[in-house]
Write an enzyme that holds these catalytic residues in place. Structure first.
Site, PDB file in Angstrom:
ATOM      1  N   SER A   1       8.099 -54.398  64.952  1.00  0.00           N
ATOM      2  CA  SER A   1       9.160 -54.679  65.909  1.00  0.00           C
ATOM      3  C   SER A   1       9.076 -53.783  67.148  1.00  0.00           C
ATOM      4  CB  SER A   1      10.513 -54.470  65.232  1.00  0.00           C
ATOM      5  OG  SER A   1      11.543 -54.701  66.151  1.00  0.00           O
TER       6      SER A   1
ATOM      7  N   ILE B   1      12.257 -46.631  74.706  1.00  0.00           N
ATOM      8  CA  ILE B   1      12.667 -47.836  75.415  1.00  0.00           C
ATOM      9  C   ILE B   1      14.193 -47.948  75.349  1.00  0.00           C
ATOM     10  CG2 ILE B   1      12.397 -50.371  75.554  1.00  0.00           C
ATOM     11  CD1 ILE B   1       9.718 -48.844  75.896  1.00  0.00           C
ATOM     12  N   GLY B   2      14.747 -47.601  74.188  1.00  0.00           N
ATOM     13  CA  GLY B   2      16.194 -47.679  74.031  1.00  0.00           C
ATOM     14  C   GLY B   2      16.678 -49.074  73.692  1.00  0.00           C
ATOM     15  N   LEU B   3      15.808 -49.842  73.004  1.00  0.00           N
ATOM     16  CA  LEU B   3      16.208 -51.154  72.470  1.00  0.00           C
ATOM     17  C   LEU B   3      16.728 -52.114  73.534  1.00  0.00           C
ATOM     18  CD1 LEU B   3      17.837 -50.028  69.087  1.00  0.00           C
ATOM     19  CD2 LEU B   3      15.648 -51.172  69.396  1.00  0.00           C
TER      20      LEU B   3
ATOM     21  N   CYS C   1      16.119 -46.414  64.727  1.00  0.00           N
ATOM     22  CA  CYS C   1      15.600 -46.177  66.068  1.00  0.00           C
ATOM     23  C   CYS C   1      16.039 -44.794  66.533  1.00  0.00           C
ATOM     24  CB  CYS C   1      16.094 -47.217  67.059  1.00  0.00           C
ATOM     25  SG  CYS C   1      15.526 -46.853  68.730  1.00  0.00           S
TER      26      CYS C   1
ATOM     27  N   ILE D   1       6.923 -46.885  58.312  1.00  0.00           N
ATOM     28  CA  ILE D   1       7.902 -46.009  58.897  1.00  0.00           C
ATOM     29  C   ILE D   1       8.251 -46.450  60.321  1.00  0.00           C
ATOM     30  CG2 ILE D   1       7.188 -43.974  57.594  1.00  0.00           C
ATOM     31  CD1 ILE D   1       5.643 -42.980  60.051  1.00  0.00           C
TER      32      ILE D   1
ATOM     33  N   GLY E   1       0.624 -46.598  62.674  1.00  0.00           N
ATOM     34  CA  GLY E   1      -0.731 -46.286  63.112  1.00  0.00           C
ATOM     35  C   GLY E   1      -1.809 -47.243  62.673  1.00  0.00           C
TER      36      GLY E   1
ATOM     37  N   GLY F   1       1.506 -52.252  65.142  1.00  0.00           N
ATOM     38  CA  GLY F   1       2.415 -51.948  66.242  1.00  0.00           C
ATOM     39  C   GLY F   1       1.704 -51.481  67.487  1.00  0.00           C
ATOM     40  N   THR F   2       1.651 -50.160  67.649  1.00  0.00           N
ATOM     41  CA  THR F   2       1.079 -49.562  68.856  1.00  0.00           C
ATOM     42  C   THR F   2      -0.331 -50.069  69.158  1.00  0.00           C
ATOM     43  OG1 THR F   2       2.426 -47.616  68.487  1.00  0.00           O
ATOM     44  CG2 THR F   2       0.505 -47.317  69.891  1.00  0.00           C
TER      45      THR F   2
END
EC number: 1.3.-.-
Lengths: 301, 260
Positions: free
Chosen positions: A21, A71-73, A129, A190, A243, A264-265
Site C-alpha cells: 500500500s 507522504i502523510g496518507l 502509518c 511490516i 524490502g 513496495g519501494t
C-alpha cells in the site's frame, strides 16, 4: 507448472505477489509497465472517509539502501475511490485489497462500512502509518487499542480484514496476538520503520515532517525476522513485506512464514518488479521441483 | 502499456562544460523517439545503495538518431550525479522515460516568447527553443560561469544575466528583461523557486500566460507515490485536494495553477 495460488482467509490469489500500500497508487500508473492480470492482488494506497492533503514537501529522501517517506496518507477520499479506482481495478483479473486509514475509530468504520457493498476482496486496516499525527500508528503501538479497533472494524466489515502492523514496537508478536484476538483474518507486516535524515548543509531535516518511514532493501532483515516471529505466535495467515525487490527476497518471507508477499519501494526502482518477482518465484519452484508454493510457507523452522 | 519505458541506454559522449556541469549524450531505443521538450527522464545510479532515480531534464532530443542529451549538475562527492559524470562513451545506464508533460509549444507558436532558464534550469529550455516556431528570446540566468549560451544563440536572441555581473546584466533574469526593455506574449521558464516566483508575478502584472517547470524530490517519477507534489491553487481533479504531482501532472504548469 508448479502451483502458485495461495489462500488468504478464504480468498484465493492466483499467486502470492501483491503490491504494498502507498507504493502503487490504485494501479493505474503502473499498469503502463506491468499487466495487472498477472498479480495476486493490488493493494491500494490508503483511503480515508474524506480527502486528505498529506504532508508538506519534501516528502521523500534517499537513505543508504532505502528511503524515507512522509507522504502523510494523501488520498482523494472514499467517494472518489469508489467511483474511479474500483471500476479501474475491476477491469483486471486480480484481487482488490483496499487499504483503509482514518483518524478515529469512527473514521475507519465509516470507510469499512462504505466498502461493504463494493466489489472489493479484502480490507487492509492501516493502524501503523508513522507519518500522521492522529490515528494511524496510535492504534498500532498499543495492543489493547489494536484489539479494540480490530473488533470495531470487524463489526462493519463484509470482507476479510487484514490488520497492518507497525515494526515500531517492542514486541511485534504481542501486537499480532492482539489483532488475532480482536478477530483479524490476516496480519500484514511490516509497515515502515520510523527514521530521520538530516541535511547538514541546510542544518535541517531532509523531510518537512522531520521523521519518515524507512523502507527498501535495507529493512528486509528486520522484516523477515518479524514475519518469522509472528508466524510462530499466531494462527492467522501473514502477508510479508519490507524490502522485497526480487523473487529471492520474496521467497525468504514465504519460508519465514508468510502466505503472501508485497512489493513496495522496489516499484520505484524498477516499475516491472512485481512481474519479475512472480516470474522468478515460478522459475524457482520449477528448478527446485517444488509442486506447490504452499509447501514452502514457513518451511524454515 | 504506454510510451514510458525503462531501458538500458549507452553513453555516446560525456563532456564537462562548466564547473560541476556535465553534458552527456545517450543512445536510447525508444525514449528519445517519444520525448518532447520540457519532459524529463529518471536516471538510475549504478550504486546499489542509491536506489532512487535522479530526475534529469532533456536538454536535446535527436529523434533521428534516437539520442538524448542530458546536461546536469554534479551535486557533490559520492552522489549519484557524480557517478554519472564518470561514465564514458560505451558505458551503460538505465533510464525511465520520457516522463512528465513538457512545454505546450502550440500555445506559443508564432508569438513573442521568453524562454527563461536559471542555473540548472537552463538546459531544458534549449530543446524547447529549438522546436518552437516563434519570435524567440532566451533569457538565461547564471551565478557566474556561462554554459550552453552559445547553443541558444544559434536558435534566436539570447540575453544573459549573471549574479556577479561577469557577463550580461548584473543580477537575475528579471533584471535582464528590464535592462533590455524586452517584451513577450508568452513565457516558458525553468529554474529555482525564487526565480519562478518573480516570473509568475511579472506575467500576472503583464497579463500574459506563463508556463513554469517545477522541481521536487521524487521517488517513483510516474505519479503513483505522491512524493513530489506541489500546491495547486484549485482542488486538483485527480488528487481532489490542493496538490498536483510534479512528475505526472507537471513538471510544466501554467503559473496560475500552482502556489509558489
Amino acid at each position: 507448472m508448479s502451483k502458485m495460488s495461495v489462500n488468504l482467509a478464504g480468498v484465493t490469489l492466483k499467486n502470492p505477489v501483491m503490491t504494498a500500500s502507498g507504493t502503487f497508487g490504485s494501479g493505474a500508473e503502473y499498469s503502463e509497465f506491468v499487466d495487472l492480470n498477472h498479480l495476486g492482488a493490488v493493494v491500494t494506497k490508503g483511503v480515508a472517509n474524506v480527502p486528505w492533503p498529506g504532508n508538506p514537501t519534501p516528502r521523500v529522501a534517499e537513505t543508504t539502501g532505502g528511503m524515507l517517506n512522509a507522504i502523510g496518507l494523501q488520498n482523494p477520499g472514499i467517494d472518489v475511490f469508489c467511483e474511479r479506482d474500483i471500476p479501474f481495478l475491476l477491469k483486471y483479473d486480480t484481487k482488490i485489497i483496499v487499504n483503509v486509514c482514518g483518524k478515529t475509530t469512527e473514521d475507519y468504520c465509516e470507510v469499512v462500512e462504505r466498502l461493504a457493498n463494493e466489489p472489493v476482496d479484502m480490507l487492509e486496516i492501516n493502524v501503523s502509518c508513522p507519518n500522521v499525527k492522529e490515528g494511524g500508528i496510535a492504534f498500532g503501538q498499543n495492543p489493547k487499542a489494536l484489539e479494540a479497533i480490530t473488533k470495531e472494524v470487524k463489526k462493519y466489515a463484509k470482507q476479510p480484514v487484514i490488520m497492518k502492523l507497525s515494526p515500531n514496537v517492542t514486541d511485534i508478536t504481542e501486537m499480532a496476538r492482539a489483532a488475532e484476538s480482536g478477530g483479524a483474518d490476516v496480519v500484514s507486516l511490516i509497515n515502515t520503520i520510523t527514521g530521520m535524515k538530516i541535511d547538514i548543509n541546510r542544518r535541517t531535516f531532509a523531510l518537512a515532517n522531520k521523521t519518515g518511514g524507512m523502507s527498501g532493501p535495507a529493512v528486509k532483515p528486520v522484516a523477515v525476522r518479524m514475519v518469522y516471529q509472528v508466524a510462530n505466535a499466531v494462527k492467522i495467515p501473514i502477508i510479508g513485506m519490507g524490502g522485497i525487490a526480487s523473487a529471492e527476497d520474496a521467497l525468504e518471507f514465504i519460508m519465514a512464514g508468510a502466505t503472501a508477499v508485497s512489493v513496495g519501494t522496489a516499484n520505484f526502482i524498477n516499475p516491472y518488479t512485481t512481474q519479475e518477482v512472480v516470474d522468478g518465484m515460478e522459475a524457482f519452484l520449477e528448478k527446485q521441483k517444488v509442486e506447490d508454493i504452499n509447501q514452502l510457507i514457513g518451511c524454515v523452522k | 502499456m504506454g510510451t514510458k519505458v525503462k531501458e538500458t541506454c549507452t553513453v555516446i559522449s560525456q563532456e564537462c562544460i562548466g564547473k560541476d556541469i556535465y553534458s552527456m549524450w545517450l543512445q536510447t531505443k525508444t525514449i528519445a523517439g517519444n520525448a518532447k521538450p520540457g519532459q524529463f527522464v529518471s536516471v538510475y545510479t549504478q550504486d546499489g545503495g542509491k536506489l532512487l532515480p535522479r530526475p534529469i531534464s532533456l536538454c536535446e532530443i535527436d529523434k533521428e538518431k534516437g539520442a538524448l542529451r542530458l546536461v546536469y549538475r554534479v551535486t557533490g562527492k559520492h552522489t549519484g550525479t557524480e557517478g554519472f559524470s564518470r561514465l564514458g562513451a560505451g558505458a551503460q545506464l538505465d533510464l525511465l522515460g520520457p516522463l512528465g508533460n513538457g512545454f505546450p509549444l502550440e500555445e506559443a507558436e508564432g508569438k513573442k516568447v521568453f524562454l527563461m532558464g536559471g542555473g540548472i534550469g537552463v538546459p531544458p529550455m534549449l530543446e524547447t527553443m529549438k522546436q518552437l516556431h516563434a519570435q524567440k528570446m532566451a533569457v538565461l540566468g547564471y551565478r557566474d560561469e556561462l554554459f550552453l549560451d552559445k547553443e541558444f544563440a544559434k536558435n534566436g536572441d539570447v540575453y544573459i544575466a549573471t549574479e556577479d555581473g561577469s557577463a550580461g546584466t548584473k543580477g537575475n533574469v528579471m533584471d535582464a528583461i528590464r535592462e533590455n526593455a524586452l517584451e513577450a506574449d508568452v513565457i516558458f521558464a525553468c529554474g529555482p523557486k525564487p526565480m519562478l516566483r518573480a516570473i509568475k508575478a511579472y506575467a500576472l502584472e503583464k497579463g500574459i500566460p506563463c508556463w513554469i517547470s517545477m522541481e521536487e524530490r521524487m521517488a517513483c517519477g510516474i505519479g503513483a507515490c505522491l512524493g513530489c507534489v506541489c500546491q495547486s491553487t484549485e482542488v486538483d481533479s485527480h488528487s481532489h485536494v490542493h496538490n498536483k504531482r510534479v512528475c505526472k501532472d507537471g513538471p510544466v504548469f501554467l503559473s496560475t495553477e500552482v502556489e509558489l
